[in-house]
Scaffold this active site. Sequence first.
Site, PDB file in Angstrom:
ATOM      1  N   HIS A   1      53.264  -4.820   2.154  1.00  0.00           N
ATOM      2  CA  HIS A   1      54.625  -5.170   1.938  1.00  0.00           C
ATOM      3  C   HIS A   1      54.800  -6.511   1.574  1.00  0.00           C
ATOM      4  CE1 HIS A   1      58.816  -4.066   1.523  1.00  0.00           C
ATOM      5  NE2 HIS A   1      59.319  -5.151   2.123  1.00  0.00           N
TER       6      HIS A   1
ATOM      7  N   GLU B   1      50.995   1.117  -0.228  1.00  0.00           N
ATOM      8  CA  GLU B   1      52.314   1.232   0.688  1.00  0.00           C
ATOM      9  C   GLU B   1      52.725   2.731   0.507  1.00  0.00           C
ATOM     10  OE1 GLU B   1      54.863  -2.249   0.123  1.00  0.00           O
ATOM     11  OE2 GLU B   1      56.469  -0.628   0.244  1.00  0.00           O
TER      12      GLU B   1
ATOM     13  N   ASN C   1      20.697  -4.650  13.998  1.00  0.00           N
ATOM     14  CA  ASN C   1      19.464  -3.932  14.758  1.00  0.00           C
ATOM     15  C   ASN C   1      20.172  -2.999  15.927  1.00  0.00           C
ATOM     16  OD1 ASN C   1      17.388  -5.294  13.883  1.00  0.00           O
ATOM     17  ND2 ASN C   1      17.293  -6.940  15.343  1.00  0.00           N
TER      18      ASN C   1
END
Lengths: 119, 677
Positions: B53, B75, B414
């Site tokens: 917004h 929105e 990893n």
Amino acid sequence: MPKVLVVDDAMFMRTKTSRILAEQGYEVVEASNGEEAIQKYVEEKPQVVLMDITMPVLDGIGALKGIKEKDPDARVIMVTALGQKSMVLEAIRAGARDFIVKPFQPEKLIEAVRKQCQT
Amino acid sequence: MNDKDNYQEYRQDLEIFLSEVDELLANTEENLVELEKAPSDAALIQEVFRAMHTIKGGAATLGLQDGVEVTHLMESILDEVRSQGRELTAEMVDVLFAVLDYLREWRNALGGDKERPSPEKILAKIREFAGNESSVAHSVSQQGTSSAVPRDGSRTVDLDGDGKRIYLLTVRFKSDAPLLSVRAFQVLTLVGEVSEVLSSAPSLDDIENDRVSDVLRIYLTAEDDGKEAARTARGVQDVAEVSLERYDQRVSRDNPAASGSVAGGAGNEAGFSRDESASQGYTVKKTTLGKTVRVDVALLDFLMDMVGELVIDRTRLTQIATRLQRSGETSAVGNEIRALAAHLQRTSAELQEGIMRARLLPLKNIFTKFPRMIRDLAQRCGKQVEFEMAGEDTELDRTVLEVIDDPLIHILRNAIDHGIETPDERVARGKPPKGRIRLLAWHEENQVLVRVEDDGAGIDPEKIKKAAVKKGLLTEEEVRKLSEKEAIELIFMPGFSTTEKATEVSGRGVGMDVVRTNLERINGHVEVRSQVGLGTEVTLRLPLTLAIMRALLVKCEDLTYAIPTSSVEEVLAIKDGDIRTIQGKPAMSVRGRIFPLISLAGALRDDKWKRGSSERYALLTRTNDEPLALGVDDLLGEEEVVVKEMGRLLSRLKGIAGATILAQGDPAVILDVQRLI
């Protein structure tokens, strides 16, 4: 001439405000607390309400909300002291149209009321 | 105002907007990751909604239609979830992530004044997605035509080409107006009743928190071109001046899109709402004075260099005082200078510490991107991961932060790629299908510890040993002697990687050896603890602050030395004719001054006058206030180095201030020219 409801628990402030407005030719009705204000609003149907914030029984914010419930178009001007910022914000959120800060100069009061009568 | 001024103002506004967008996008990313875990968390949905917004409001104000359109659709989706009970599915979150990526690209294009990405693809994606379930497009058009004040208090406005224009209403209050913030609030409220307010500066949020000045700027659109809004504002008490001007026109020169028509069937809406939760608007922060300022790091570095200069001056002052004292007569002046030097020392030390503190940044700066990264990686590897972070407010020197960023990414990769098992494997081993990775940071004495923990497969020392032999790093014989702990340490050997082939995720040419080298450069350390089947824990030990200096890197007999730039006055190429012999010793004459020439190689060997055959450059410096030229073989450049202590025994060596690890990973000795001779 338009009718104004002056709401204030302090007699001095109330009579002083009423006198300034009466001198300008307004018809003035008085109330000394929030509950009385709602009741007077319904009975008298004033064009403008001057509402103090700190009052016994029901404060100005409560009275404002009560009046707005009865009449969403009610024109309410809050009368406030400098330290009441958050209260005034709440009042405007709740639909107050304007506010004046105590102590006020008579011209400010007259101007604020006149504006509300015009719109 | 002329075009140039307009453009400059637009760029200024844009910059402020973009910095706000950065913050909002970073928050949104975090929130989306959280949201995926807790799809029904209303507070998170509200946060994301609010960010979109706010961006929409700013984009509309700046005439950036593409941004308005995309944030608006996003929105709308969120609104369906928020208020119409639509379920937030994983696909939905994916679309939201895609929107986020688009907005990042969009933002970067705006920042670099480049061509903005076309919103068509992402809009199609959202619409297609919306078509699968209920219709977003439908809900948008409904909003566009429904009552003047929609449920959330926001007003809708049609921004397309032949629709309304954006106006800037500037309201100046009397300087002595009481309760200014309430007055501003009143104006904004009343103006909002007769026009569609897009945003304001200060924002509603700022106004409510008393961050106001005597000027209020309101960006709005209205049927009557804002005339009624201006009239209303003029009617408010304590208003001194009101002006109204077309705003979009001022930016359209730079933004053809602002006046062009908008693609797609959906109406455009730029909302402004009076409810606190969604009302931040586009804040022009320059009108409010915050308590922090942004400072370019280069400035901090410069200040640090200046402190270095101060320290040198102090040393010289002390020397002058000593000389004066020796001469006897002026000892009073000498004492005064000495006192001054002592004071200068305290002041410069405090100054130095203050600047060090200004360089601190919270780990949050690099942590924020991890949740998203983990999520994407886990998805790609077909693994389920729950990611937790703690201690992201812990502060570190920004250089340390920069240095650990890549290593942390590597360690986290990893953990997902090699650590956490697939859900099936985990269930087979009696673990919950979802793996857990935790990233923690905390203070411990004078260090900051950052730890990555996973509850995955752990590192198998036997596997490591085998791999090391196979890669020819060690022999079978050598490997047999290693303890479990030592075997795990093998992962830090250059060129080691346990997987046969680098996967898409972990394989990027960097290994744990690079991680270790990076950390050692900043006096840090890395430790690994692992238990087969239970998980792995990688801990980074980091210094709180760094002793950093700029140094000139020189070569001398094939070794690299770092010399603080603050002790080098000038660098000259040595030509044969420059060297003279004075009292049997070599010297250089530079602009009439005589510099005794000593050889760095010789000085390090306690035979300072013996000239090295390959010395081509001379560094002009001074020791004990005497001019001196130092001969070196080659100049390698300048670098910012982190000073490392040499340890108790080596620190007594004459002329050596410490050691450092250079950017390329090679060690170098830092010379103390003052003590070299």
